[in-house]
Design a protein around this motif. Structure first.
Motif, PDB file in Angstrom:
ATOM      1  N   ARG A 124     -30.729  11.634  10.973  1.00  0.00           N
ATOM      2  CA  ARG A 124     -30.994  10.230  11.295  1.00  0.00           C
ATOM      3  C   ARG A 124     -29.931   9.314  10.697  1.00  0.00           C
ATOM      4  O   ARG A 124     -29.533   8.321  11.315  1.00  0.00           O
ATOM      5  N   LEU A 125     -29.444   9.633   9.503  1.00  0.00           N
ATOM      6  CA  LEU A 125     -28.385   8.822   8.903  1.00  0.00           C
ATOM      7  C   LEU A 125     -27.058   9.019   9.634  1.00  0.00           C
ATOM      8  O   LEU A 125     -26.274   8.068   9.783  1.00  0.00           O
ATOM      9  N   ALA A 171     -30.333  -0.716   5.687  1.00  0.00           N
ATOM     10  CA  ALA A 171     -31.428  -0.410   4.771  1.00  0.00           C
ATOM     11  C   ALA A 171     -31.135   0.887   4.024  1.00  0.00           C
ATOM     12  O   ALA A 171     -30.672   1.871   4.621  1.00  0.00           O
ATOM     13  N   VAL A 172     -31.430   0.892   2.729  1.00  0.00           N
ATOM     14  CA  VAL A 172     -31.099   2.048   1.893  1.00  0.00           C
ATOM     15  C   VAL A 172     -32.323   2.514   1.114  1.00  0.00           C
ATOM     16  O   VAL A 172     -33.238   1.749   0.819  1.00  0.00           O
ATOM     17  N   SER A 173     -32.303   3.816   0.776  1.00  0.00           N
ATOM     18  CA  SER A 173     -33.347   4.385  -0.077  1.00  0.00           C
ATOM     19  C   SER A 173     -32.823   5.479  -0.980  1.00  0.00           C
ATOM     20  O   SER A 173     -33.567   6.018  -1.791  1.00  0.00           O
ATOM     21  N   GLY A 174     -31.552   5.843  -0.841  1.00  0.00           N
ATOM     22  CA  GLY A 174     -30.971   6.904  -1.658  1.00  0.00           C
ATOM     23  C   GLY A 174     -29.461   6.865  -1.598  1.00  0.00           C
ATOM     24  O   GLY A 174     -28.865   6.004  -0.929  1.00  0.00           O
ATOM     25  N   PRO A 175     -28.787   7.806  -2.281  1.00  0.00           N
ATOM     26  CA  PRO A 175     -27.325   7.772  -2.396  1.00  0.00           C
ATOM     27  C   PRO A 175     -26.587   7.793  -1.062  1.00  0.00           C
ATOM     28  O   PRO A 175     -25.607   7.073  -0.873  1.00  0.00           O
ATOM     29  N   ARG A 176     -27.039   8.619  -0.125  1.00  0.00           N
ATOM     30  CA  ARG A 176     -26.298   8.731   1.128  1.00  0.00           C
ATOM     31  C   ARG A 176     -26.388   7.460   1.958  1.00  0.00           C
ATOM     32  O   ARG A 176     -25.395   7.016   2.551  1.00  0.00           O
ATOM     33  N   SER A 177     -27.564   6.852   2.018  1.00  0.00           N
ATOM     34  CA  SER A 177     -27.678   5.598   2.765  1.00  0.00           C
ATOM     35  C   SER A 177     -26.913   4.480   2.068  1.00  0.00           C
ATOM     36  O   SER A 177     -26.378   3.579   2.733  1.00  0.00           O
ATOM     37  N   ALA A 181     -24.158   2.142   3.741  1.00  0.00           N
ATOM     38  CA  ALA A 181     -24.262   0.680   3.690  1.00  0.00           C
ATOM     39  C   ALA A 181     -23.001   0.053   3.129  1.00  0.00           C
ATOM     40  O   ALA A 181     -22.529  -0.978   3.630  1.00  0.00           O
ATOM     41  N   GLY A 182     -22.443   0.659   2.079  1.00  0.00           N
ATOM     42  CA  GLY A 182     -21.222   0.121   1.503  1.00  0.00           C
ATOM     43  C   GLY A 182     -20.046   0.177   2.460  1.00  0.00           C
ATOM     44  O   GLY A 182     -19.190  -0.714   2.468  1.00  0.00           O
ATOM     45  N   ARG A 183     -20.024   1.199   3.284  1.00  0.00           N
ATOM     46  CA  ARG A 183     -18.905   1.416   4.202  1.00  0.00           C
ATOM     47  C   ARG A 183     -19.061   0.630   5.501  1.00  0.00           C
ATOM     48  O   ARG A 183     -18.088   0.090   6.031  1.00  0.00           O
ATOM     49  N   LEU A 198     -28.320  -0.580  -5.816  1.00  0.00           N
ATOM     50  CA  LEU A 198     -27.285  -1.603  -5.687  1.00  0.00           C
ATOM     51  C   LEU A 198     -25.972  -1.141  -6.307  1.00  0.00           C
ATOM     52  O   LEU A 198     -24.894  -1.434  -5.791  1.00  0.00           O
ATOM     53  N   ASP A 199     -26.050  -0.413  -7.414  1.00  0.00           N
ATOM     54  CA  ASP A 199     -24.836   0.129  -8.030  1.00  0.00           C
ATOM     55  C   ASP A 199     -24.140   1.107  -7.088  1.00  0.00           C
ATOM     56  O   ASP A 199     -22.902   1.112  -6.976  1.00  0.00           O
ATOM     57  N   ALA A 200     -24.932   1.945  -6.412  1.00  0.00           N
ATOM     58  CA  ALA A 200     -24.350   2.898  -5.464  1.00  0.00           C
ATOM     59  C   ALA A 200     -23.738   2.177  -4.275  1.00  0.00           C
ATOM     60  O   ALA A 200     -22.669   2.561  -3.770  1.00  0.00           O
ATOM     61  N   PHE A 201     -24.394   1.128  -3.813  1.00  0.00           N
ATOM     62  CA  PHE A 201     -23.844   0.292  -2.744  1.00  0.00           C
ATOM     63  C   PHE A 201     -22.517  -0.319  -3.174  1.00  0.00           C
ATOM     64  O   PHE A 201     -21.518  -0.270  -2.437  1.00  0.00           O
ATOM     65  N   ASP A 202     -22.471  -0.871  -4.382  1.00  0.00           N
ATOM     66  CA  ASP A 202     -21.247  -1.472  -4.897  1.00  0.00           C
ATOM     67  C   ASP A 202     -20.114  -0.451  -4.988  1.00  0.00           C
ATOM     68  O   ASP A 202     -18.953  -0.757  -4.688  1.00  0.00           O
ATOM     69  N   ALA A 203     -20.459   0.766  -5.396  1.00  0.00           N
ATOM     70  CA  ALA A 203     -19.445   1.806  -5.607  1.00  0.00           C
ATOM     71  C   ALA A 203     -18.772   2.239  -4.315  1.00  0.00           C
ATOM     72  O   ALA A 203     -17.683   2.821  -4.348  1.00  0.00           O
TER      73      ALA A 203
END
Length: 327
Positions: A124-125, A171-177, A181-183, A198-203
């Motif tokens: 799905r991702l 929408a995110v719920s874990g590292p892969r999403s 989202a960041g990309r 949010l930290d993972a999104f920023d990274a």
């Protein structure tokens, strides 16, 4: 500065009522609004599921200031991504630049109706990634052809393209999403005040971009009645997204929550008219770094009393209490 938004919850009100509610939310002073995009309610007791995009079109014409947002649309099963791109571009034009397109990998509850099955979260991702790329490409107004693993696009083009495309939220719920989202995203969407998301999104490229959360509350002058209503209509929310994404029908959520007690719901959702309880529930989102938070008032028939309370009591309290806000 955290912006406080209002949720048009399609699962608990009809289309005309939803438009009336967002008009009043604009007058009340909410900073933005979002709408759920469902084909089923979570529970039979909620009783509604109008077409969110028709409601958005009506809301765009009935309001003049308040930003609108899908929260969220799945662009991979019920809708082809090329169709989502056309809908979003049209909404951006109708609203004169007030629309944000929130995307997610979907829930079986809504997407099962087309009969294509329900693949794993990883698949799905992958589909969401491919869909977001197609939507971005179509927002340029150029011809787009893609032959991907999941979607085919042949000489597609949007003929009515806004000067500024709608920002895309993921929408995110874990590292892969979060990586996706960041990309791909211009902003991130999460329903829990988890700093790690949010930290993972920023990274992965999200630093400095908006991050939007959501918080259910159940306002009412009779706390016991508010707790009862929250239990009746929102007990599904305690299951978490790993469960909520998988069940195909409201009957499944009824079975999954048969042992959920009213006090369990009250422990997770502010109920009643204690404004400090709502402020305390909002604070973790502000501390985690969310820039926007959409409130959900539980109960379709209880929106107008909530909006009056928000205008006189809740919004002033939040603006006085949250970092970066002033009365």
């Amino acid at each position: 500065m955290m912006h406080i938004g209002y949720t048009m919850m399609t699962e608990q009100a009809g289309p005309r009522e939803l438009v009336e509610h967002v008009v009043e939310a604009e007058r009340t002073g909410f900073d933005f609004s979002v709408i759920s995009d469902h084909s089923f309610p979570w529970l039979d007791e909620q009783g509604h599921a109008p077409y969110a995009w028709s409601v958005l079109g009506a809301a765009a014409q009935a309001t003049s200031r308040i930003p609108l947002m899908s929260f969220v649309t799945c662009p991979t099963f019920r809708y082809h991504p090329a169709v989502v791109a056309q809908k979003a571009a049209t909404l951006q034009l109708l609203s004169e630049g007030r629309f944000r397109l929130g995307l997610g990998s979907g829930e079986n509850l809504n997407e099962h109706i087309v009969g294509d099955g329900w693949p794993s979260a990883r698949v799905r991702l992958d589909m969401l990634d491919e869909a977001a790329e197609i939507i971005h490409a179509l927002f340029t107004g150029e011809y787009v052809t893609r032959h991907g693993r999941h979607f085919q696009v042949a000489d597609a083009r949007l003929w009515d393209v806004p000067e500024t495309p709608p920002p895309i939220g993921i929408a995110v719920s874990g590292p892969r999403s979060c990586e996706l989202a960041g990309r791909r995203g211009d902003l991130v969407i999460a329903t829990e005040p988890e700093r790690a998301l949010l930290d993972a999104f920023d990274a992965h490229g999200g630093a400095g971009k908006p991050r939007i959360g959501q918080l259910p509350i159940c306002y009412g002058s009779d706390r016991e009645a508010a707790v009862s209503r929250a239990h009746e209509q929102f007990r599904w929310a305690l299951g978490g997204w790993r469960l909520n994404a998988e069940l195909p029908l409201p009957s499944g959520f009824t079975a999954a929550t048969e042992r959920t007690r009213p006090e369990d719901v009250a422990d997770s959702i502010p109920c009643g008219d204690d404004v400090d309880a709502v402020v305390d529930a909002v604070r973790p989102f502000a501390e985690a770094g969310f820039t926007d938070l959409a409130l959900v008032q539980i109960g379709g028939a209880h929106q107008m009393p909530f909006l009056r309370w928000a205008e006189t009591t809740l919004l002033p309290a939040l603006r006085a209490s949250l970092p970066g806000r002033s009365p």
